[in-house]
Design a protein around this motif. Structure first.
Motif, short mmCIF file in Angstrom:
data_model
loop_
_atom_site.label_atom_id
_atom_site.label_comp_id
_atom_site.label_asym_id
_atom_site.label_seq_id
_atom_site.Cartn_x
_atom_site.Cartn_y
_atom_site.Cartn_z
N ARG A 168 0.83 -1.21 0.00
CA ARG A 168 0.00 0.00 0.00
C ARG A 168 0.86 1.25 0.00
O ARG A 168 0.55 2.24 -0.70
N ALA A 169 1.98 1.23 0.77
CA ALA A 169 2.87 2.38 0.80
C ALA A 169 3.48 2.63 -0.57
O ALA A 169 3.60 3.79 -1.02
N LYS A 170 3.86 1.55 -1.26
CA LYS A 170 4.42 1.69 -2.61
C LYS A 170 3.39 2.27 -3.56
O LYS A 170 3.71 3.16 -4.37
N LYS A 171 2.17 1.79 -3.47
CA LYS A 171 1.11 2.31 -4.33
C LYS A 171 0.84 3.78 -4.04
O LYS A 171 0.66 4.58 -4.97
N ASP A 172 0.81 4.14 -2.76
CA ASP A 172 0.58 5.54 -2.38
C ASP A 172 1.72 6.43 -2.88
O ASP A 172 1.48 7.55 -3.34
N ASN A 173 2.96 5.94 -2.79
CA ASN A 173 4.11 6.71 -3.26
C ASN A 173 4.03 6.94 -4.77
O ASN A 173 4.30 8.05 -5.24
N ASN A 174 3.68 5.91 -5.51
CA ASN A 174 3.56 6.05 -6.96
C ASN A 174 2.46 7.04 -7.32
O ASN A 174 2.62 7.86 -8.24
N GLU A 175 1.35 6.96 -6.60
CA GLU A 175 0.24 7.87 -6.87
C GLU A 175 0.62 9.30 -6.54
O GLU A 175 0.31 10.23 -7.29
#
Length: 245
Positions: free
Chosen positions: A56-63
């Motif tokens: 989730r952190a990776k997805k949030d960072n990409n977003e």
């Protein structure tokens, strides 16, 4: 980095924990036919929770990186037509509000930049604080270059424009990679389910064939080895399809 309401965080965490518990209970039944084994397997719930949090952190960072790209592009366009740095960020805030909404994380962050600029704070210090809060590698890289170039008399407009191009190129590469390996990710998920599905199928259609593996020490040892190999193979497969740029 991201302004999340407490209920959103709690709901996400609770969902991950619940998913981990379901997986552990299913594994206890499939591999041991003893739901109490879920207590022994319970440490996996924590591992699963940490893995999902990382995803989730990776997805949030990409977003957030994509939102930052849109914001810094707006700033670059405004600077090119003659706006001051402060007014350029004001224009960017307006455009980001139309795209992501007034209460989105990127709008709040850019609005805070405008406030600090109006207080005559150094733009390089503002960017460094912004980058440290975001914890996004590309934004930190941009802030460090910006600070160095600003103090050495570099061209701010060129720096912002080049940074925008670099982030845009990285987004394109990530999109191409995701398109290429999306099918492989689906195959990995299917392959991860197949071993457990085979055991369930045998339990339903040929129980007498697989029953000797349950209710005795030797069977428990064999099933434990199978479970360990299963988990390791699943983790390895996920690492293979997880490509970083």
């Amino acid at each position: 980095m991201k302004s999340l309401r407490l209920p959103d965080i709690c709901n996400g965490d609770a969902r991950y924990i619940a998913e981990g518990i379901v997986i552990v209970c299913a594994a206890a039944y499939i591999f041991y036919e003893n739901i109490l084994m879920a207590l022994i397997l319970s440490p996996y719930v924590y591992l699963y929770y940490k893995q999902r949090k990382k995803e989730r952190a990776k997805k949030d960072n990409n977003e957030f990186r994509r939102k930052f790209r849109d914001g810094i592009m707006s700033v670059s366009f405004a600077l090119n037509v003659g706006y001051s740095i402060e007014n350029a960020f004001v224009q960017a805030v307006g455009e980001l509000e139309m795209i992501y909404g007034r209460e989105s994380d990127i709008v709040i962050k850019f609005r805070h930049i405008v406030i600090r600029l109006s207080q005559n704070e150094n733009i390089e210090d503002i960017f460094m604080d912004f980058a440290e809060e975001s914890k996004v590698e590309d934004i930190i890289y941009f802030a460090e270059i910006f600070r160095y170039a600003k103090r050495s008399g570099g061209d701010l407009i060129s720096i912002i424009r080049n940074t925008t191009q670099i982030i845009q190129q990285k987004e394109e590469v990530l999109s191409e990679i995701d398109t290429i390996i999306s099918g492989k990710r689906m195959e990995q998920k299917v392959m991860s389910i197949i071993p457990a599905a085979i055991v369930v199928y045998l339990k339903l259609t040929a129980a007498e064939f697989i029953q000797p593996l349950y209710g005795n020490v030797y069977g428990a040892v064999i099933m434990t080895v199978c479970l360990i190999v299963y988990v390791i193979a699943d983790m390895w497969a996920k690492r293979i399809v997880n490509i970083e740029v």
